[in-house]
Scaffold this active site. Structure first.
Site, PDB file in Angstrom:
ATOM      1  N   ARG A   1       2.731  -0.251 -10.420  1.00 40.42           N
ATOM      2  CA  ARG A   1       2.377  -1.136 -11.525  1.00 40.42           C
ATOM      3  C   ARG A   1       0.945  -0.861 -11.933  1.00 40.42           C
ATOM      4  NH1 ARG A   1       1.927  -7.720 -10.896  1.00 40.42           N
ATOM      5  NH2 ARG A   1       0.026  -7.217  -9.765  1.00 40.42           N
TER       6      ARG A   1
ATOM      7  N   ASP B   1      -0.990  -2.553   0.125  1.00 39.90           N
ATOM      8  CA  ASP B   1      -2.288  -2.406   0.799  1.00 39.90           C
ATOM      9  C   ASP B   1      -2.253  -3.025   2.198  1.00 39.90           C
ATOM     10  OD1 ASP B   1      -3.370  -1.106  -1.361  1.00 39.90           O
ATOM     11  OD2 ASP B   1      -4.437  -2.869  -2.138  1.00 39.90           O
TER      12      ASP B   1
ATOM     13  N   THR C   1      -2.343  -3.336 -17.331  1.00 37.49           N
ATOM     14  CA  THR C   1      -1.276  -3.725 -18.272  1.00 37.49           C
ATOM     15  C   THR C   1      -0.129  -4.453 -17.573  1.00 37.49           C
ATOM     16  OG1 THR C   1      -0.040  -1.686 -17.938  1.00 37.49           O
ATOM     17  CG2 THR C   1      -1.763  -1.648 -19.632  1.00 37.49           C
TER      18      THR C   1
ATOM     19  N   ASP D   1      -1.889  -7.879  -1.958  1.00 36.66           N
ATOM     20  CA  ASP D   1      -1.157  -6.659  -2.312  1.00 36.66           C
ATOM     21  C   ASP D   1      -0.368  -6.193  -1.086  1.00 36.66           C
ATOM     22  OD1 ASP D   1      -1.483  -4.062  -4.488  1.00 36.66           O
ATOM     23  OD2 ASP D   1      -0.697  -3.676  -2.466  1.00 36.66           O
TER      24      ASP D   1
HETATM   25  O1  LIG Z   1       6.769  -7.773 -10.359  1.00 37.93           O
HETATM   26  P1  LIG Z   1       5.653  -6.831 -10.684  1.00 37.93           P
HETATM   27  O2  LIG Z   1       4.599  -7.477 -11.564  1.00 37.93           O
HETATM   28  O3  LIG Z   1       6.139  -5.534 -11.247  1.00 37.93           O
HETATM   29  O4  LIG Z   1       4.859  -6.544  -9.338  1.00 37.93           O
HETATM   30  C1  LIG Z   1       5.516  -6.250  -8.153  1.00 37.93           C
HETATM   31  C2  LIG Z   1       5.302  -4.810  -7.752  1.00 37.93           C
HETATM   32  O5  LIG Z   1       3.940  -4.615  -7.326  1.00 37.93           O
HETATM   33  C3  LIG Z   1       3.930  -4.047  -6.010  1.00 37.93           C
HETATM   34  O6  LIG Z   1       3.962  -2.655  -6.052  1.00 37.93           O
HETATM   35  P2  LIG Z   1       2.670  -1.815  -6.490  1.00 37.93           P
HETATM   36  O7  LIG Z   1       2.748  -1.476  -7.949  1.00 37.93           O
HETATM   37  O8  LIG Z   1       1.441  -2.492  -6.020  1.00 37.93           O
HETATM   38  O9  LIG Z   1       2.874  -0.462  -5.730  1.00 37.93           O
HETATM   39  P3  LIG Z   1       2.726  -0.154  -4.153  1.00 37.93           P
HETATM   40  O10 LIG Z   1       3.998  -0.652  -3.530  1.00 37.93           O
HETATM   41  O11 LIG Z   1       2.561   1.305  -4.088  1.00 37.93           O
HETATM   42  O12 LIG Z   1       1.521  -0.892  -3.635  1.00 37.93           O
HETATM   43  C4  LIG Z   1       5.209  -4.588  -5.416  1.00 37.93           C
HETATM   44  O13 LIG Z   1       5.614  -3.896  -4.278  1.00 37.93           O
HETATM   45  C5  LIG Z   1       6.182  -4.512  -6.551  1.00 37.93           C
HETATM   46  O14 LIG Z   1       6.805  -3.244  -6.686  1.00 37.93           O
HETATM   47  O1  LIG Z   2       0.938 -10.618  -5.561  1.00 38.98           O
HETATM   48  C1  LIG Z   2       1.318  -9.445  -5.765  1.00 38.98           C
HETATM   49  C2  LIG Z   2       1.774  -8.997  -7.018  1.00 38.98           C
HETATM   50  C3  LIG Z   2       2.182  -7.713  -7.167  1.00 38.98           C
HETATM   51  N1  LIG Z   2       2.151  -6.875  -6.105  1.00 38.98           N
HETATM   52  C4  LIG Z   2       1.719  -7.281  -4.882  1.00 38.98           C
HETATM   53  O2  LIG Z   2       1.712  -6.494  -3.928  1.00 38.98           O
HETATM   54  N2  LIG Z   2       1.303  -8.557  -4.752  1.00 38.98           N
HETATM   55 MG   LIG Z   3       0.549  -2.371  -4.332  1.00 43.32          MG
END
Ligand SMILES: O=P(O)(O)OC[C@H]1O[C@H](OP(=O)(O)OP(=O)(O)O)[C@H](O)[C@@H]1O
Ligand SMILES: O=c1cc[nH]c(=O)[nH]1
Ligand SMILES: [Mg+2]
Length: 231
Positions: free
Chosen positions: A124, A225, A128, A222
């Site tokens: 994500r 993370d 945006t 996150d």
């Molecule tokens: O409902 P949304 O607003 O789309 O947010 C949720 C997304 O954000 C996080 O992934 P992230 O993009 O942080 O990637 P990552 O798993 O690599 O940390 C999470 O694991 C979801 O996939």
């Molecule tokens: O709270 C949040 C939202 C999006 N992605 C995450 O990992 N945490």
């Molecule tokens: Mg993430």
């Protein structure tokens, strides 16, 4: 950035309107709430976070697989012959959304060891809040497959919504998503997007809201993370 130090106590946030077509199961079990509380705690280190994530998924998978397709099978016990069931062919497909969903995979296949595993990589944009897909390894034809999508966080719903569309485009007709936390906004978005298609959401908890940075409140920060120590 998780965005705030607001003190919010997870509690009952009242009903979320969603249509009857989409089944939403929100866990209501003290063990799940206990483990989620430790996950939410910012002091919880990555190794404990990873272990608890797997345990939570195994608990949620019990509910998520309630309608897994089985076929009758004849066996012989040491005492007599009997009819039982086994998971039907084609095997269910488990799809973790990288990166954070990967932290849920072991917990899922503990309960469904014969499942096939496919992968979707999504990230994500933190400005945006739009998701992009950077990797895909899935069967080309998903018709007749029961699909279980794993992603710990349902925030805006953009990522899960894109993953669900991806699977529908490959012919999937039966999708269950398992998320540790979801927001009312995210649930409503998925509901509107899927219409009368067969989608079930299984959530560890429904949190209060999204904050101005698109993070779940109270949430856990996150997930990627915290799982992989990249804070
Ligand atoms: O409902 P949304 O607003 O789309 O947010 C949720 C997304 O954000 C996080 O992934 P992230 O993009 O942080 O990637 P990552 O798993 O690599 O940390 C999470 O694991 C979801 O996939
Ligand atoms: O709270 C949040 C939202 C999006 N992605 C995450 O990992 N945490
Ligand atoms: Mg993430």
């Amino acid at each position: 950035m998780a965005g705030s130090n607001d003190e919010v106590t997870p509690s009952e946030y009242g009903p979320v309107p969603y249509s009857e077509e989409m089944r939403v199961h929100i866990a209501d079990h003290p063990l799940i709430t206990h483990k989620l509380t430790v996950l939410r705690d910012q002091r919880t280190p990555s190794p404990v976070f990873r272990q608890l994530t797997q345990e939570l998924v195994t608990l949620l998978a019990y509910e998520a697989t309630r309608n897994v397709r089985v076929s009758p099978v004849q066996i012989t016990t040491p005492v007599t012959s009997a009819t039982g069931v086994r998971i039907s062919e084609p095997r269910p497909l488990v799809v973790p959304i990288l990166r954070a969903g990967l932290g849920m995979l072991e917990g899922m296949v503990t309960l469904l060891p014969t499942a096939e595993v496919g992968f979707l990589g999504m990230v994500r944009d933190e400005q945006t809040l739009q998701p992009t897909t950077y990797a895909e390894r899935l069967p080309t034809d998903l018709s007749d497959r029961q699909c279980f999508v794993l992603d710990p966080m349902l925030a805006t719903g953009g990522s899960l919504g894109a993953a669900i569309d991806f699977l529908f485009d490959r012919g999937a007709q039966d999708i269950t998503a398992i998320c540790l936390l979801g927001t009312p906004e995210g649930i409503a978005k998925i509901d509107e997007q899927v219409g009368d298609r067969d989608v079930t959401l299984v959530l560890g908890a429904r949190d209060e809201r999204l904050n101005e940075h698109g993070y779940i409140v109270p949430g856990l920060g996150d997930a990627g993370d915290r799982l992989y120590g990249t804070v």
